[in-house]
Design an enzyme around this catalytic site. Sequence first.
Site, mmCIF file in Angstrom:
data_model
loop_
_atom_site.group_PDB
_atom_site.id
_atom_site.type_symbol
_atom_site.label_atom_id
_atom_site.label_comp_id
_atom_site.label_asym_id
_atom_site.label_seq_id
_atom_site.Cartn_x
_atom_site.Cartn_y
_atom_site.Cartn_z
ATOM 1 C CB SER A 1 28.675 35.767 44.456
ATOM 2 O OG SER A 1 29.154 34.546 44.984
ATOM 3 C CE LYS B 1 29.661 35.638 48.426
ATOM 4 N NZ LYS B 1 30.654 34.986 47.580
ATOM 5 C CB SER C 1 33.288 36.619 45.355
ATOM 6 O OG SER C 1 31.910 36.317 45.289
#
Length: 330
Positions: free
Chosen positions: A105, A108, A162
């Site tokens: 993640s 991102k 997230s």
Amino acid sequence: MKCIDKLLSLLLVACLGLGLVSCGSESTDQTSYDLETTSYQYGITKVNNISDVSFYGSNLCVTDQDNFGIDQVDSHVAGAGGVFNLATGQCTYGQNLFGKMYPASTTKILTCLVAIEQADLDTQVTVSAHAADQTSDSSVANLAEGDAMTLKDLLYGLMLRSGNDAAIAIAETIGGSEEGFAKLMNEKAAALGATHSHFVTPHGLHEDDHYTTVYDMYLIFQAAVQNETFLQVISTPSYDVSYTGADGQAKSQTWVSTNRYLNGKESAPAGFTVVGGKTGTTYEAGYCLVLYSYNDQNQPIISIVYNSDCTLNLYYLMNELLYTFGEAPS
């Protein structure tokens, strides 16, 4: 004498032409680095006009070493890491800096940067069925099909909670699809010199062809932290969002940061002020953290740990890196 001056002028023009011929006739960014030799080859940009020539990376942290300082910390608990002092332009720690890593993640970070640069943050976004359809073990912002909120609100769901659902909603709004948005991500990464990365999704769930390096992520993150909106988002411990459901009724929830430095579950070493960053975890990527902080000399520090074996060791090693390599040089 005039003939000599004319000859010298012609020779000068010829030399300049030879010096620029390898750059081509169009403006290009020729920065690249070779993972096999870990050597850097810096080109020049904006070569259409000699007055526009500037050297790429003149204000970046640069190193030609893959590993250094690893014997001073418990580096064995992670697969890769790096510490970068933005004030001095030094890379003070390197562990597998240029090795291929799965970012989970922390992807991102790039998703957020592209969204900020590509779209009006007041844009109203309606969550699609595809975005809302996430597996039970997926990290989500608890969005439902038909939920409507601003793009700016979605950025908080993306970076704090997230949310993979938020990532897809953002990608579909800006890129038309996940694939269309990934194209924008790869274009942005290449423009920043992150030439050994490839992004397939806006969220970072595992794909074999979705990868980066610690140094590439540094390049992406250092560009992102120059943006005030990005800094505002990643430095927020929690965010109260109000939006509209598919039935037109008002909805609300609170997103709390997954960053343990921000949610109060972890403390940075004395003298360090954590601004924010991004966590990431998948089975293949391990436990990951990209962090932005200031040391006691008010110098901005980017520190990265990839592929740690557990949450506790992730933050333990991050603290070791800050304490050992984040201080101002004596």
